[in-house]
Design an enzyme around this catalytic site. Sequence first.
Site, short mmCIF file in Angstrom:
data_model
loop_
_atom_site.label_atom_id
_atom_site.label_comp_id
_atom_site.label_asym_id
_atom_site.label_seq_id
_atom_site.Cartn_x
_atom_site.Cartn_y
_atom_site.Cartn_z
N HIS A 45 0.84 -1.21 0.00
CA HIS A 45 0.00 0.00 0.00
C HIS A 45 0.87 1.25 0.00
O HIS A 45 0.62 2.19 -0.75
CB HIS A 45 -0.91 0.01 1.23
CG HIS A 45 -2.23 -0.66 1.02
ND1 HIS A 45 -3.41 0.02 1.09
CD2 HIS A 45 -2.55 -1.94 0.76
CE1 HIS A 45 -4.40 -0.81 0.87
NE2 HIS A 45 -3.91 -2.01 0.68
N GLU A 57 -0.10 7.67 10.71
CA GLU A 57 -0.46 6.36 11.24
C GLU A 57 -1.15 6.56 12.58
O GLU A 57 -0.57 7.16 13.49
CB GLU A 57 0.79 5.48 11.40
CG GLU A 57 1.42 5.14 10.07
CD GLU A 57 2.63 4.25 10.19
OE1 GLU A 57 2.85 3.67 11.29
OE2 GLU A 57 3.37 4.15 9.21
#
Length: 179
Positions: A45, A57
Amino acid sequence: MITGGQRSGKSEEAERLALSLSAAPVYMATAHVWDEDFRERVRRHQARRGPEWTNIEEEVYLSRHDVRGRVVLVDCITLWLTNLLCRTNGTTGTHESYETHKSYETHEIFEQAKAEFDAFTAQEATFIFVTNEIGLGGVSENALQRQFTDLQGWMNQYIAQKADEVILMVSGLPVSLKK
């Protein structure tokens, strides 16, 4: 909101949409890396996205990030709910630990998820949420899986009601459910 089954093309469609709306979108990854196979999936990804993306994140607390004025792709609600469920129940995701630590009912976790989602989306931004459609099969014999399927289904309904547009991905093809 972009939903569909595993490997249906959800993330790719979401990335195309985000890039059509902004030259510098935000990619908010909610994944917790459980094993090497999943680490490889995350790597693929990441490799697909270019330097124009701002990567964040965040496994649980989406709302602690200031994304005002940005186009934000959250990939994905399913992994985010997994993290929330496991943290709430004090588990590592295993059936045994779930049975001994089941401390919250599904509706309580759902209320926590809605509160976090609402706090996050209260920011003035354009949001694209990727999620999985997991409730199309039979009822599982596993208590944790049944709880998660309920949680995921309710959260998908909640997000879909708030979304301006909902797309179902089937075999790499987008099917408009709400426009």
